[in-house]
Design a protein around this motif. Structure first.
Motif, short mmCIF file in Angstrom:
data_model
loop_
_atom_site.label_atom_id
_atom_site.label_comp_id
_atom_site.label_asym_id
_atom_site.label_seq_id
_atom_site.Cartn_x
_atom_site.Cartn_y
_atom_site.Cartn_z
N GLY A 134 37.97 -32.39 -10.20
CA GLY A 134 38.84 -32.08 -9.07
C GLY A 134 38.29 -31.01 -8.16
N ASN A 135 37.68 -29.97 -8.73
CA ASN A 135 37.11 -28.90 -7.91
C ASN A 135 35.94 -29.39 -7.07
N VAL A 136 35.10 -30.22 -7.68
CA VAL A 136 33.93 -30.73 -6.96
C VAL A 136 34.36 -31.68 -5.84
N LYS A 137 35.35 -32.50 -6.11
CA LYS A 137 35.88 -33.39 -5.06
C LYS A 137 36.34 -32.59 -3.85
N ARG A 138 37.02 -31.49 -4.10
CA ARG A 138 37.53 -30.67 -3.00
C ARG A 138 36.39 -30.05 -2.19
N VAL A 139 35.39 -29.50 -2.88
CA VAL A 139 34.26 -28.89 -2.18
C VAL A 139 33.54 -29.93 -1.32
N LEU A 140 33.24 -31.08 -1.90
CA LEU A 140 32.48 -32.10 -1.18
C LEU A 140 33.29 -32.71 -0.05
N ALA A 141 34.57 -32.97 -0.29
CA ALA A 141 35.39 -33.56 0.77
C ALA A 141 35.46 -32.64 1.98
N ARG A 142 35.58 -31.34 1.75
CA ARG A 142 35.65 -30.40 2.88
C ARG A 142 34.28 -30.20 3.52
N HIS A 143 33.26 -30.01 2.70
CA HIS A 143 31.94 -29.71 3.25
C HIS A 143 31.40 -30.88 4.07
N ARG A 144 31.62 -32.10 3.59
CA ARG A 144 31.10 -33.28 4.29
C ARG A 144 32.12 -33.95 5.19
N GLY A 145 33.35 -33.43 5.23
CA GLY A 145 34.37 -34.00 6.11
C GLY A 145 34.79 -35.39 5.72
N ILE A 146 35.02 -35.62 4.44
CA ILE A 146 35.37 -36.95 3.93
C ILE A 146 36.89 -37.10 3.91
N HIS A 147 37.41 -38.03 4.70
CA HIS A 147 38.84 -38.28 4.77
C HIS A 147 39.23 -39.38 3.78
N GLY A 148 40.52 -39.39 3.44
CA GLY A 148 41.03 -40.40 2.52
C GLY A 148 41.25 -39.80 1.14
N HIS A 149 42.25 -40.32 0.43
CA HIS A 149 42.56 -39.80 -0.90
C HIS A 149 41.42 -40.12 -1.87
N PRO A 150 40.94 -39.13 -2.64
CA PRO A 150 39.80 -39.35 -3.54
C PRO A 150 40.06 -40.42 -4.60
N GLY A 151 41.32 -40.77 -4.84
CA GLY A 151 41.62 -41.83 -5.79
C GLY A 151 41.32 -43.22 -5.26
N GLN A 152 41.10 -43.35 -3.98
CA GLN A 152 40.75 -44.66 -3.41
C GLN A 152 39.28 -44.97 -3.71
N SER A 153 39.00 -46.18 -4.07
CA SER A 153 37.66 -46.54 -4.55
C SER A 153 36.58 -46.26 -3.50
N ALA A 154 36.83 -46.56 -2.23
CA ALA A 154 35.82 -46.34 -1.19
C ALA A 154 35.54 -44.84 -1.02
N VAL A 155 36.59 -44.04 -1.07
CA VAL A 155 36.42 -42.58 -0.95
C VAL A 155 35.68 -42.05 -2.17
N ALA A 156 36.03 -42.54 -3.36
CA ALA A 156 35.36 -42.09 -4.59
C ALA A 156 33.87 -42.41 -4.54
N ARG A 157 33.52 -43.60 -4.05
CA ARG A 157 32.09 -43.96 -3.95
C ARG A 157 31.34 -43.00 -3.03
#
Length: 355
Positions: A134-157
């Motif tokens: 969960g912590n890594v998801k938050r860092v990467l989503a913010r740093h790279r500007g990744i939108h969408g809930h991380p539980g969605q398969s496309a976002v997770a990939r």
């Protein structure tokens, strides 16, 4: 890595190594499983108690399930503890009593999966595998500007792609801890300390004012409320009647209190287990699960006389206060029992002395 060397956590109990600096894979694995859904500050005391009682994988495999659940009691998500012991037994049967170093074999063990397997291999063996907790998801989503809930398969990939690209070839154990620490202490869910972040300069969320919106939250749903009446049956010696919960559903396999759906059913249900006089309503409480709230109304039946044959059933037992400490009980049930006033002493009338 420069930030981690100055500000990271280097003295966590599962980071201790041998004379050559090698970490115990069993301790790393145990910590990683405990840290799923639970913060480091909470885990440390549970981890130390667990390894003091079961210091090796083989001892975990051979332990009674009630002992394992008692050590886990209070951490919640008890399925993690069952998977932990099940995986230990598979390791004894198939892997010589050790956690496999092969990623595929490790990730196939109950309760481990891709991210936990990567964390174990990176921290215990220095092998290059990415992680995505969960912590890594938050860092990467913010740093790279990744939108969408991380539980969605496309976002997770997409997150896994960045996690792999960021993982270095050297000091993998330190990097794995570093990015988890960054998420836990700086890039926090609320009010991240962007001014102290080593990634602030090129963080897309900070640049675009999106830190409060990334990672995208799971769509919220109103939690329904379920109600139950818990029956606290206590005999004159202070023993409490416990009932083992079924293997599926809430608190699977743990020892808990008998329950009924409402007060109308409480009296006949209690009478099925013991002869009793009156009930005292205890303070109601709520326990919040992921998908609903449980409203609990406890009823205390004190000084009851157990019916013969009740303890012949494997799903029922009368337990002393000392035995309660050794059993796997749901945290709210344990807290409820700890708040009970001691039973009133039994009065001996003169006519009893002639018997």
């Amino acid at each position: 890595m420069a930030w981690y060397d100055r500000h990271g956590r280097h003295d966590l109990p599962w980071q201790a190594g041998d004379a050559e600096g090698r970490r115990d894979p069993y301790r790393v694995w145990l910590a990683e499983v405990m840290l799923q859904q639970t913060q480091v500050a909470t885990v440390i005391a549970y981890f130390q108690r667990f390894v003091a009682a079961l210091p090796s994988l083989r001892q975990l495999a051979e332990a009674e399930e009630d002992h394992v659940l008692a050590l886990w009691s209070g951490l919640g998500y008890y399925r993690r503890a069952r998977f932990l012991q099940r995986a230990a037994r598979v390791c004894v049967e198939r892997h010589g009593g050790e956690l496999p170093r092969d990623f595929t074999a490790l990730a196939a063990l109950p309760g481990i999966g891709r991210s936990t397997a990567g964390a174990i291999l990176a921290q215990a063996h220095g092998l290059r595998f990415p992680i995505l907790d969960g912590n890594v998801k938050r860092v990467l989503a913010r740093h790279r500007g990744i939108h969408g809930h991380p539980g969605q398969s496309a976002v997770a990939r997409e997150l896994w792609r960045h996690a792999d690209a960021c993982t270095p070839a050297e000091r993998v154990a330190d990097y794995t801890q570093a990015i988890m620490d960054l998420g836990a202490t700086v890039c926090t869910r609320a009010r991240p300390a962007c001014a102290r972040c080593p990634l602030a300069e090129d963080c897309i969320a900070r640049r675009d004012g999106l830190t409060a919106m990334l990672p995208t939250a799971r769509p919220r749903q109103a939690l329904p409320t379920r109600r139950t009446v818990m029956l606290v049956l206590r005999d004159p010696s202070g023993r409490i009647l416990l009932e083992r919960r079924p293997p599926q559903g809430v608190w699977p396999g743990l020892w808990s209190l008998p329950e009924t759906a409402d007060h109308a059913q409480a009296w006949p249900a209690a009478q099925a287990h013991a002869r009793l006089d009156d009930a005292t309503a205890l303070t109601p409480f709520e326990h919040v699960f992921t998908h609903y709230r449980l409203h609990v109304e406890p009823l205390l039946f004190d000084g009851v006389q157990a019916h013969p044959g009740v303890t012949d059933r494997t799903d029922l037992r009368w337990s002393t206060s000392g035995e309660l400490a050794t059993l796997g009980l749901p945290a709210p049930v344990r807290q409820l029992l700890q708040t009970l006033e001691p039973p009133a002493p039994t009065t001996i009338f003169p006519r009893d002395l002639t018997r």
